[in-house]
Enzyme design. Structure first.
Site, PDB file in Angstrom:
ATOM      1  N   SER A  46      -2.294   4.985   0.544  1.00  8.32           N
ATOM      2  CA  SER A  46      -1.970   3.992   1.340  1.00  8.32           C
ATOM      3  C   SER A  46      -2.533   3.982   2.992  1.00  8.32           C
ATOM      4  O   SER A  46      -3.492   4.362   2.926  1.00  8.32           O
ATOM      5  CB  SER A  46      -0.579   3.837   1.345  1.00  8.32           C
ATOM      6  OG  SER A  46      -0.018   2.446   1.902  1.00  8.32           O
ATOM      7  N   ASP A 132      -0.478  -2.900  -8.496  1.00  5.15           N
ATOM      8  CA  ASP A 132      -0.238  -2.624  -6.979  1.00  5.15           C
ATOM      9  C   ASP A 132      -0.113  -3.886  -6.144  1.00  5.15           C
ATOM     10  O   ASP A 132      -0.945  -4.660  -5.934  1.00  5.15           O
ATOM     11  CB  ASP A 132      -1.259  -1.787  -6.168  1.00  5.15           C
ATOM     12  CG  ASP A 132      -0.911  -1.125  -4.696  1.00  5.15           C
ATOM     13  OD1 ASP A 132      -0.286  -1.859  -4.055  1.00  5.15           O
ATOM     14  OD2 ASP A 132      -1.087  -0.120  -4.670  1.00  5.15           O
ATOM     15  N   HIS A 166       2.180   0.375  -6.465  1.00  9.26           N
ATOM     16  CA  HIS A 166       1.824   0.968  -5.134  1.00  9.26           C
ATOM     17  C   HIS A 166       2.408   2.255  -4.958  1.00  9.26           C
ATOM     18  O   HIS A 166       3.839   2.249  -4.988  1.00  9.26           O
ATOM     19  CB  HIS A 166       2.234  -0.001  -3.933  1.00  9.26           C
ATOM     20  CG  HIS A 166       1.372   0.589  -2.657  1.00  9.26           C
ATOM     21  ND1 HIS A 166       0.140   0.593  -2.330  1.00  9.26           N
ATOM     22  CD2 HIS A 166       2.188   1.282  -1.543  1.00  9.26           C
ATOM     23  CE1 HIS A 166      -0.019   1.156  -1.154  1.00  9.26           C
ATOM     24  NE2 HIS A 166       1.150   1.461  -0.499  1.00  9.26           N
TER      25      HIS A 166
END
Ligand SMILES: *[C@@H]1O[C@H](CO)[C@@H](O)[C@H](O)[C@H]1NC(C)=O
Length: 346
Positions: A46, A132, A166
């Site tokens: 991320s 995600d 995610h």
């Protein structure tokens, strides 16, 4: 003997100053190890993925590979939080990779970024989960497109077909793979992305299995050592960082490799304690293959409430250059581990 009020106040003041300074001293200095300086790599998830690609592009002369998990290409945000949230994370089909390449070229021209030919023989692993919901996985395709411009195509591996939400996919730790696990962002996917990316970068590694233990030492160290003008918090960085030292590297009997792992937003020490540095999956791979893992840490601040790495300019416009505060601090940590004299790097 009776102490006056002012004497008692002074006494307490002295005691509290003393205890504060000893608690700071109690956080040890990061130590040097015997590391092959041609075997340094980075990865992250991320915002940590964006930081990893920044570190890789800015210091490509010193880096031989990168792992980019649920990230966006170099300078995607252009230094704007709104672009980071909008174009990069939500509608990445609108990312103009040629524009980012032009920014990279001018960065190299002005000496803010290493010459891009240093990336040619590097190895990059890219991961984007199909589920995600935070960073649209099309952003990972854009990362691959960006790197194809600079690198041998066979050195780029993109895994974009796993049904992961995610977060950081692990072999067997964390919440359900296809769900958003917003406490730790560790996803139990029966897939060690840490092993996959390290094996792609270094090649020929021994794989961990579900029972592999990390038998080395997880140490914390004083990050304030790596800031010259202010406290780490001025740049949204923690006073404490972590390093994982496999037993084969602690005794200095082996030439080891060094990998820097950047956590994602809300995954630093102040949010999740030691969850990420213990359970992201790197340590077991490090143990089996003599790879030291450096885990620099960020905190949340007013301008960075989620505790993200700076990939959208909250520390200033030079965040993605070799004058960026976070990048230079992490590079000083890397130099310490490599045993380089800090005066060389300034
Ligand atoms: C995990 O993946 C391996 C293949 O990589 C497979 O053999 C195994 O059955 C999987 N385990 C579970 C619990 O799904």
């Amino acid at each position: 003997m009776a102490l006056s009020v002012s004497e008692r106040l002074l006494c307490c003041l002295v005691l509290s100053v003393w205890s504060t300074s000893t608690s700071i001293q109690a956080v040890p200095r990061l130590a040097p190890y015997d590391v092959d300086r041609a075997k340094v790599s980075v990865s992250g998830v991320s915002s940590g993925a964006c930081m990893a690609t920044q570190y890789h592009v800015v210091y490509s002369r010193e880096i031989m590979g990168a792992g980019i998990i649920a990230g966006a290409p170099f300078m995607c945000s252009g230094g704007l939080a709104a672009t980071a949230l909008g174009t990069c994370m939500t509608t990445p089909s609108m990312i103009s990779v040629p524009a980012l390449e032009a920014i990279t070229t001018s960065g190299a021209l002005f000496g803010n970024v290493d010459a891009t030919y240093h990336m040619r023989n590097d190895r990059v692993f890219i991961f984007g989960g199909t589920r995600d919901s935070v960073v649209n996985p099309v952003a990972s395709q854009k990362v691959a497109q960006y790197y194809h411009h600079y690198m041998t195509s066979s050195h780029i591996k993109a895994v974009l077909n796993i049904n992961a939400e995610h977060g950081m996919p692990t072999l067997n730790y964390g919440g359900a793979c296809a769900q958003l696990n917003s406490k730790t962002y560790l996803n139990n996917c029966n897939y060690s992305v840490a092993f996959q990316l390290l094996n792609h970068i270094y090649g020929g590694l021994q794989a961990p299995h579900s029972k592999t233990q990390a038998n080395g030492q997880l140490l914390h160290f004083n990050q304030a050592d790596f800031f010259h003008l202010a406290l780490p918090s001025a740049y949204s960085m923690d006073s404490v960082g972590y390093i994982y030292v496999p037993s084969g590297c602690a005794d200095k009997q082996h030439k080891c490799k060094l990998h820097v792992a950047f956590h994602g937003c809300k995954m630093g020490r102040v949010f999740v304690g030691e969850e990420y540095v213990r359970h992201a999956g790197y340590n077991e791979v490090g143990d089996l293959n003599n790879i030291i893992i450096l885990y620099p840490q960020v905190i949340s601040t007013l301008t960075n409430p989620q505790g993200c790495w700076d990939w959208f300019g909250y520390t200033g416009s030079l965040f993605a250059t070799n004058k960026g505060f976070q990048l230079t601090a992490v590079r000083r940590m890397v130099s310490r581990v490599l045993g380089s004299s800090s005066s060389v790097l300034g």
